[in-house]
Enzyme design. Structure first.
Site, mmCIF file in Angstrom:
data_model
loop_
_atom_site.group_PDB
_atom_site.id
_atom_site.type_symbol
_atom_site.label_atom_id
_atom_site.label_comp_id
_atom_site.label_asym_id
_atom_site.label_seq_id
_atom_site.Cartn_x
_atom_site.Cartn_y
_atom_site.Cartn_z
ATOM 1 N N ASP A 49 31.367 -108.462 46.764
ATOM 2 C CA ASP A 49 30.285 -107.626 46.245
ATOM 3 C C ASP A 49 30.911 -106.417 45.564
ATOM 4 O OD1 ASP A 49 30.388 -105.246 48.148
ATOM 5 O OD2 ASP A 49 30.130 -106.866 49.586
ATOM 6 N N CYS A 56 36.649 -102.227 52.990
ATOM 7 C CA CYS A 56 36.145 -100.967 52.414
ATOM 8 C C CYS A 56 36.770 -99.750 53.095
ATOM 9 C CB CYS A 56 34.623 -100.896 52.446
ATOM 10 S SG CYS A 56 33.885 -100.839 54.079
ATOM 11 N N TYR A 57 37.224 -99.906 54.344
ATOM 12 C CA TYR A 57 37.860 -98.761 55.021
ATOM 13 C C TYR A 57 39.256 -98.477 54.465
ATOM 14 C CZ TYR A 57 33.957 -99.406 58.178
ATOM 15 O OH TYR A 57 32.691 -99.549 58.681
ATOM 16 N N LYS A 110 36.423 -101.798 66.736
ATOM 17 C CA LYS A 110 35.642 -102.614 65.806
ATOM 18 C C LYS A 110 36.594 -103.383 64.888
ATOM 19 C CE LYS A 110 31.765 -102.800 65.516
ATOM 20 N NZ LYS A 110 30.390 -102.511 65.102
ATOM 21 N N HIS A 162 33.577 -92.081 63.023
ATOM 22 C CA HIS A 162 33.551 -93.229 62.114
ATOM 23 C C HIS A 162 34.220 -92.849 60.794
ATOM 24 C CE1 HIS A 162 32.145 -96.435 59.544
ATOM 25 N NE2 HIS A 162 31.786 -97.095 60.624
ATOM 26 N N ASP A 172 35.099 -107.766 52.311
ATOM 27 C CA ASP A 172 35.336 -107.144 53.616
ATOM 28 C C ASP A 172 36.512 -107.813 54.354
ATOM 29 O OD1 ASP A 172 35.083 -107.054 56.437
ATOM 30 O OD2 ASP A 172 32.908 -106.945 56.444
ATOM 31 N N ARG A 206 35.931 -97.786 63.174
ATOM 32 C CA ARG A 206 35.879 -97.041 64.442
ATOM 33 C C ARG A 206 36.586 -97.846 65.519
ATOM 34 N NH1 ARG A 206 29.524 -97.958 66.001
ATOM 35 N NH2 ARG A 206 29.093 -99.408 64.319
ATOM 36 N N ASP A 240 37.954 -104.051 57.976
ATOM 37 C CA ASP A 240 37.049 -104.250 56.838
ATOM 38 C C ASP A 240 37.709 -103.609 55.612
ATOM 39 O OD1 ASP A 240 35.058 -103.949 54.867
ATOM 40 O OD2 ASP A 240 33.473 -103.490 56.310
ATOM 41 N N HIS A 284 32.469 -103.586 47.961
ATOM 42 C CA HIS A 284 33.808 -103.878 48.485
ATOM 43 C C HIS A 284 34.844 -103.967 47.377
ATOM 44 C CE1 HIS A 284 31.554 -104.727 52.191
ATOM 45 N NE2 HIS A 284 32.660 -104.251 52.745
HETATM 46 C C1 FPP Z 1 28.800 -98.564 60.328
HETATM 47 O O1 FPP Z 1 28.465 -99.779 59.918
HETATM 48 C C2 FPP Z 1 28.792 -97.643 59.144
HETATM 49 C C3 FPP Z 1 28.260 -96.441 59.196
HETATM 50 C C4 FPP Z 1 27.605 -95.977 60.417
HETATM 51 C C5 FPP Z 1 28.295 -95.479 58.014
HETATM 52 C C6 FPP Z 1 29.417 -95.639 57.069
HETATM 53 C C7 FPP Z 1 29.483 -94.524 56.115
HETATM 54 C C8 FPP Z 1 30.139 -94.621 54.962
HETATM 55 C C9 FPP Z 1 30.832 -95.899 54.567
HETATM 56 C C10 FPP Z 1 30.271 -93.441 54.061
HETATM 57 C C11 FPP Z 1 29.311 -93.473 52.916
HETATM 58 C C12 FPP Z 1 29.649 -92.414 51.976
HETATM 59 C C13 FPP Z 1 28.841 -91.870 51.053
HETATM 60 C C14 FPP Z 1 29.408 -90.909 50.092
HETATM 61 C C15 FPP Z 1 27.401 -92.141 50.981
HETATM 62 P P1 FPP Z 1 28.769 -101.057 60.809
HETATM 63 O O2 FPP Z 1 28.422 -100.838 62.231
HETATM 64 O O3 FPP Z 1 28.120 -102.200 60.097
HETATM 65 O O4 FPP Z 1 30.331 -101.219 60.592
HETATM 66 P P2 FPP Z 1 31.576 -101.071 61.611
HETATM 67 O O5 FPP Z 1 31.459 -102.138 62.613
HETATM 68 O O6 FPP Z 1 32.742 -101.283 60.683
HETATM 69 O O7 FPP Z 1 31.541 -99.688 62.183
HETATM 70 ZN ZN ZN Z 2 32.808 -102.914 54.406
#
Ligand code: FPP
Ligand code: ZN
Length: 428
Positions: free
Chosen positions: A349, A289-290, A284, A238, A342, A281, A287, A352
């Site tokens: 927010d 934030c990535y 998926k 991820h 996102d 990942r 978004d 983001h």
């Molecule tokens: C999946 O969310 C997200 C995670 C499992 C963890 C994400 C980790 C970070 C963003 C790093 C944080 C960093 C610090 C320094 C604390 P989801 O399943 O809602 O999203 P997805 O579908 O995009 O994977």
């Molecule tokens: Zn996000």
């Protein structure tokens, strides 16, 4: 001067070819992916109707107003972040520094920054580290956010709030025998904690080899067959965790021990061919934030591969579609009233806003070793300040903090072997 501006992707012929093909097998995931692509296509069509000449614009002033207000007042919807209050300080202050809005140098703003310092000081635990709010338990995530926020403020008042001796005690209290860290005493282990610990320890000059003994090996076990890193060994790769693990290894000077090419292949494959933004990942959705967690890996990887003597890299500076990422952020992730999000249809927010702007900064500045390679999409006024790809605060603020804390003594803990690390390389 602006360099070559490739035509906007949305104006390029044949972009529907980049859309998702389900090969006749419809699933929940494929339906969701198509829905997102459709919503992005709509945004692009509306944009095309309004603008005959494409000029995506960063809504600077609107973002500035949104952020400025958030520093003083938060709506009820932020109640759920009551245990993440230092994060809100970091997200807002970092967004402001990227916009190059130095929280204007007048008396009122000095007062405001001083009250942020005082608030963060109330979040510092008597036993070291910072908690999500006054009178809560210390936790590595708000500790990272608080120290980043204080380094952005960068005044003596801000630096002096950090109790380094107690911070070191807190880091030891969360260190595990296998090299990993728990997020808080009695809490969960994942690779975010290694990054938060390495980040705060390196910025405040309390990093020692003993404190991070076996941490490198533990992080390396998180890289899996996909090429990216998972939260703990054996799970799915991820972007959030991959960034944390890689940045922690850069701080520890051990990033060359990763399979860098597999990691590069994994991260570049996470940029979506139609949307232009990144997914977290495989399979998926995109978004905003990535834009930071994934694209932020590329400067780290570029430097690591360059050190390994990858000579091709000096000719081809690019590693991802920098223009397409900017286009996604500017066209699909801005709320017209300020703040970023996102994906179309989601609300704005501060999280983001921070990570969309951080990713936009990476996309604009990546590969700009000289002034002939500019990649700012749209007007010159879209340009953001650069961000440090390891700490995600502006590079001058990193340098200033390192300079400040390196004048102070290195702290050790009950051990004569516990000497400072010489191979910490993130400050270079
Ligand atoms: C999946 O969310 C997200 C995670 C499992 C963890 C994400 C980790 C970070 C963003 C790093 C944080 C960093 C610090 C320094 C604390 P989801 O399943 O809602 O999203 P997805 O579908 O995009 O994977
Ligand atoms: Zn996000």
């Amino acid at each position: 001067m602006d360099g070559v501006q490739t035509p906007l992707r949305c104006f390029r012929e044949g972009h529907p070819a980049e859309m998702f093909a389900d090969d006749g097998v419809e699933t929940v995931t494929s339906r969701e992916q198509k829905k997102v692509e459709k919503s992005i296509e709509e945004v692009i069509n509306v944009y095309k109707q309004i603008h005959s000449i494409p000029k995506p614009t960063l809504l600077r002033d609107q973002h500035y107003q949104y952020l400025k207000k958030g520093l003083r007042h938060l709506s009820d919807s932020y109640e759920c972040l009551d245990a993440s209050r230092p994060w809100l300080c970091f997200w807002i202050l970092h967004s402001l520094e990227l916009l190059d809005e130095p929280i204007p140098a007048n008396v009122a703003s000095e007062c405001l920054l001083s009250s942020v310092c005082q608030f963060l000081s109330r979040c510092q635990s008597p036993t070291g580290g910072f908690s999500g709010g006054p009178a809560q338990h210390a936790h590595l995530a708000p500790t990272y956010a608080a120290i980043n926020a204080l380094c952005i403020i960068g005044t003596e008042e801000a630096y002096n709030i950090i109790d380094r001796e107690k911070l070191l005690d807190f880091l030891w209290s969360v260190k595990q025998p296998d090299g990993s860290f728990v997020m808080h005493v009695g809490g969960e282990v994942d690779v975010r904690s290694a990054y938060c610990a390495a980040s705060v320890a390196s910025l405040t000059n309390i990093l020692t080899p003993k404190l991070f003994e076996d941490t490198t090996d533990w992080i390396l076990r998180c890289q899996n067959w996909e090429g990216g890193l998972s939260g703990v060994p054996g799970l799915e790769a991820h972007g959030g965790y991959t960034f944390c693990g890689t940045a922690a290894l850069v701080i520890l000077g051990k990033e060359h021990m990763l399979d860098l090419k597999a990691l590069l292949r994994w991260v570049v494959s996470r940029q979506m061919r139609f949307e232009g933004g990144f997914q977290g990942r495989c399979n998926k959705l995109v978004d905003g934030c990535y834009s930071y967690w994934q694209a932020g890996l590329l400067p780290l990887l570029h430097r690591a591969l360059f050190k390994e003597g990858e000579s091709e890299l000096s000719q081809h500076r690019w590693m991802f579609e920098q223009q397409a990422l900017q286009e996604y952020i500017l066209l699909c992730c801005q709320n017209p009233a300020g703040g970023l999000l996102d994906k179309p249809g989601k609300s704005r927010d501060f999280y983001h806003t921070c990570y969309c702007l951080s990713g936009l900064s990476i996309a604009q500045h990546f590969g700009n070793m000289d002034s002939h390679h500019e990649s700012v999409l749209g007007k010159e006024e879209n340009r953001l300040a650069p961000t440090h790809p390891v700490y995600n605060i502006c590079p001058e603020k990193v340098a200033q903090a390192l300079q400040h804390f390196h004048r102070l003594p290195v702290l050790t803990r009950n051990s004569s072997e516990d000497r400072p690390s010489d191979d910490s390389s993130a400050d270079s």
